[in-house]
Design an enzyme around this catalytic site. Sequence first.
Site: not given
Ligand code: PEP
Length: 259
Positions: A15, A17, A103, A105, A173, A179, A221
Site C-alpha cells: 500500500n 498510500k 483502510h 486511514e 490491521e 506506521g 509496521s
Molecule cells: C498500511 O498502511 O496498511 C500499513 C500497514 O502501513 P505500515 O506498514 O507503514 O504500518
Amino acid sequence: MATQTNARRPLIVGNWKMNGLRADARALALDLATRLRWHLTPAFDMMLCPPFPLLADVADAIRGSDLGLGAQDCHAKPSGAFTGDVAAPLLKDIGCSAVIVGHSERRTLHGETDAVVKTKAEAALAAGLCAIVCIGETESERDSKRTLEVVSRQVDGSLPQGATATSVVVAYEPVWAIGTGRTPTPADVEEVHAAVRARLGTRLAGGATDAGAMRILYGGSVNAANAGQLLNLDNVDGGLVGGASLKAQDFWTIAQSCH
Ligand code: PEP
C-alpha cells in the site's frame, strides 16, 4: 494474479498510500516485476497498490509479469456525479484486479463506517475486483480488551454480500500498529486471525469451508526484520505493507520470508 490462485497462498500487498511520483513508481514497480520474473518458484503472490494517478504507469511497468495491481479505494457507485471519486469499473478497466476498502486511514480521516465499507466492497465485487477489506482495533479498544469484539463487529458490518474465498481478502490491521513501528506479538496476531476466521465461518454463505480458504492478511509496521515472525502464523496468509513497500529490497525480503 494472485486472487485467482490457490486461495491460501501468501499474498503480499504494498500500500503505497499517497507516496511517489511517476518516475519513482515506474522504477519500483519494474524492479519488483523483474525480481518476480526471475524467481523460478515464488511461494507468494505480490500486489502493488499505488495512488490512483500512478495506476496506469504501474500497469505498464508490470505488464507481462505476475505482479498484481490494486487501488487504495473506490466509490460505491459505478459512475455518476461524484467529483474526485473513482469508480470500481474504471479500476478494472485500467488493469486492477483488487481494491483496498476500509483502510483505517479512510475510516478515520474520511469518516467511513462499516456500512460504507460494505457498499464499496460490493461495488468492487460487482466490477469483478477482489475486495481487500481492512479491519482493526484502536489502541484504546485494545487497552480495554475489546479487540475481538471490535473485529467481529467489523467483519459483520463490512463484509460484502456474496463474499467468497476468492472475491474477498480480509486485512487485519491494528490501528495503533500502522506506521508506528509497534506490532502485536505473534501470539496476539494469531489469536485475532483465528477469531476472524471463525467469525467469517458464521457470515459467509460458504460457511467454514469458505472461511478456511479465505486469505487473512496482517498489516501494521511489517518490515524486513519482523515479517518472518508475523506472517508465517497458522491463520496469517500474507501481509498488507505500507512504509516498507516503498523500498524494493525491503518489500522483496518481506515477501520472501513467507512460506
Ligand atoms: C498500511 O498502511 O496498511 C500499513 C500497514 O502501513 P505500515 O506498514 O507503514 O504500518
